[in-house]
Design an enzyme around this catalytic site. Sequence first.
Site, PDB file in Angstrom:
ATOM      1  CG  ASN A  13       1.540  -5.117   3.660  1.00 37.04           C
ATOM      2  OD1 ASN A  13       1.749  -6.327   3.571  1.00 37.04           O
ATOM      3  ND2 ASN A  13       0.649  -4.485   2.907  1.00 37.04           N
ATOM      4  CD1 TRP A  14       7.422  -7.262   6.062  1.00 39.95           C
ATOM      5  CD2 TRP A  14       8.148  -9.393   6.016  1.00 39.95           C
ATOM      6  NE1 TRP A  14       8.329  -7.407   7.082  1.00 39.95           N
ATOM      7  CE2 TRP A  14       8.796  -8.714   7.079  1.00 39.95           C
ATOM      8  CE3 TRP A  14       8.446 -10.738   5.802  1.00 39.95           C
ATOM      9  CZ2 TRP A  14       9.716  -9.344   7.917  1.00 39.95           C
ATOM     10  CZ3 TRP A  14       9.362 -11.363   6.633  1.00 39.95           C
ATOM     11  CH2 TRP A  14       9.992 -10.668   7.670  1.00 39.95           C
ATOM     12  CE  LYS A  15       2.531  -3.365   0.000  1.00 38.70           C
ATOM     13  NZ  LYS A  15       2.309  -2.264  -0.939  1.00 38.70           N
ATOM     14  CG  HIS A  98      -3.092  -3.552   1.265  1.00 38.41           C
ATOM     15  ND1 HIS A  98      -2.816  -3.349  -0.063  1.00 38.41           N
ATOM     16  CD2 HIS A  98      -2.158  -2.854   1.960  1.00 38.41           C
ATOM     17  CE1 HIS A  98      -1.751  -2.563  -0.159  1.00 38.41           C
ATOM     18  NE2 HIS A  98      -1.332  -2.251   1.053  1.00 38.41           N
ATOM     19  CD  GLU A 100      -0.429  -3.886  -2.725  1.00 36.86           C
ATOM     20  OE1 GLU A 100      -0.136  -4.858  -2.009  1.00 36.86           O
ATOM     21  OE2 GLU A 100       0.275  -2.857  -2.811  1.00 36.86           O
ATOM     22  CD  GLU A 170      -1.520   1.212   3.183  1.00 37.52           C
ATOM     23  OE1 GLU A 170      -0.405   1.159   3.695  1.00 37.52           O
ATOM     24  OE2 GLU A 170      -1.947   0.340   2.398  1.00 37.52           O
ATOM     25  N   GLY A 176       3.700   2.306  -3.245  1.00 36.92           N
ATOM     26  CA  GLY A 176       4.718   1.727  -4.125  1.00 36.92           C
ATOM     27  C   GLY A 176       5.103   2.630  -5.283  1.00 36.92           C
ATOM     28  CB  SER A 216       5.848   6.284  -0.952  1.00 36.32           C
ATOM     29  OG  SER A 216       5.473   5.578  -2.121  1.00 36.32           O
ATOM     30  N   GLY A 237       5.371  -0.542   3.365  1.00 44.67           N
ATOM     31  CA  GLY A 237       5.585  -1.613   2.393  1.00 44.67           C
ATOM     32  C   GLY A 237       7.067  -1.790   2.116  1.00 44.67           C
ATOM     33  N   GLY A 238       7.524  -1.220   1.019  1.00 43.43           N
ATOM     34  CA  GLY A 238       8.902  -1.408   0.554  1.00 43.43           C
ATOM     35  C   GLY A 238       9.965  -1.225   1.634  1.00 43.43           C
TER      36      GLY A 238
HETATM   37  P1  13P Z   1       4.849   1.202   0.136  1.00 40.92           P
HETATM   38  O1  13P Z   1       5.400   1.660   1.456  1.00 40.92           O
HETATM   39  O2  13P Z   1       5.729   0.266  -0.598  1.00 40.92           O
HETATM   40  O3  13P Z   1       4.384   2.380  -0.705  1.00 40.92           O
HETATM   41  O4  13P Z   1       3.525   0.355   0.478  1.00 40.92           O
HETATM   42  C1  13P Z   1       2.601   0.877   1.342  1.00 40.92           C
HETATM   43  C2  13P Z   1       1.614  -0.184   1.647  1.00 40.92           C
HETATM   44  O5  13P Z   1       0.852  -0.598   0.799  1.00 40.92           O
HETATM   45  C3  13P Z   1       1.599  -0.735   3.005  1.00 40.92           C
HETATM   46  O6  13P Z   1       0.485  -1.509   3.202  1.00 40.92           O
END
Ligand code: 13P
Length: 255
Positions: A13-15, A98, A100, A170, A176, A216, A237-238
């Site tokens: 998930n590149w956000k 998500h 967010e 999640e 994050g 994470s 994510g990251g």
């Molecule tokens: P991180 O891997 O950066 O914690 O993000 C997880 C995420 O929100 C994937 O959708």
Amino acid sequence: MNKALRKAVIAGNWKMNKTPAEAKELLDAIKPLVKDADCDVVACVPFVDLSVALEATAGSNVKVGAENCHWEPSGAYTGEISAPMLAAMQVPYVIIGHSERRTYFGETDVTVNKRVKAALANGLTVILCVGEYLEQREQGVTGEVVALQTKIDLQGVSAEELKRVIIAYEPVWAIGTGKTATAAQANEVCALIRATIADLYSKADADALTIQYGGSMNAKNAEELLDQPDVDGGLIGGASLKPEDFAAIVKAASR
Ligand code: 13P
């Protein structure tokens, strides 16, 4: 992960990261590193990167996804993108719900459910995100929260459509933050989601459902998380922005 029953899926998930040119560069770096993957590999990218991502991944085993879609097919919804628009581009996957989106953009289980149904009706595969806030975990209501989200978010989704649903657990406090859920915590909630699906649908449907962990997940902890029987993949994510790290997670899921 129980590969006899279901598919392992590692999705990035590149956000809100990467311009189209940067997206191409990142995918070009990822592709050779994951070409022998024995799991499904997906990159969910910002809307403006979809075209370039589809082109860059054509003929490879990397599939492309969007990060959201609206529930109406078209209309006066400034800034939104509809499921038919994604389908017309032949985007196969979309993330819905998500945390967010829920936290910063006011999405509720009711709107998440509408988006899930629209995406499924248009042939997309949905990565549906659920998870508790830290205070909910501390209050001991994680199970109730996640079961409630699962039930409302999937209302009106048929058993046939469920075959195109992946659920991503999640925990919001792990996203994050560098604070990963322990493997046992991740497995406990993924198993609870599976039990909820067994109640709503059937045991066979629940056994066939891919449930990812996200929060994470990285090159170091992926193996232990993916070793859990009810953790069938990851939403990353990251680490999905770092080709070697993402490939290491794909490798862990391919064992
Ligand atoms: P991180 O891997 O950066 O914690 O993000 C997880 C995420 O929100 C994937 O959708």
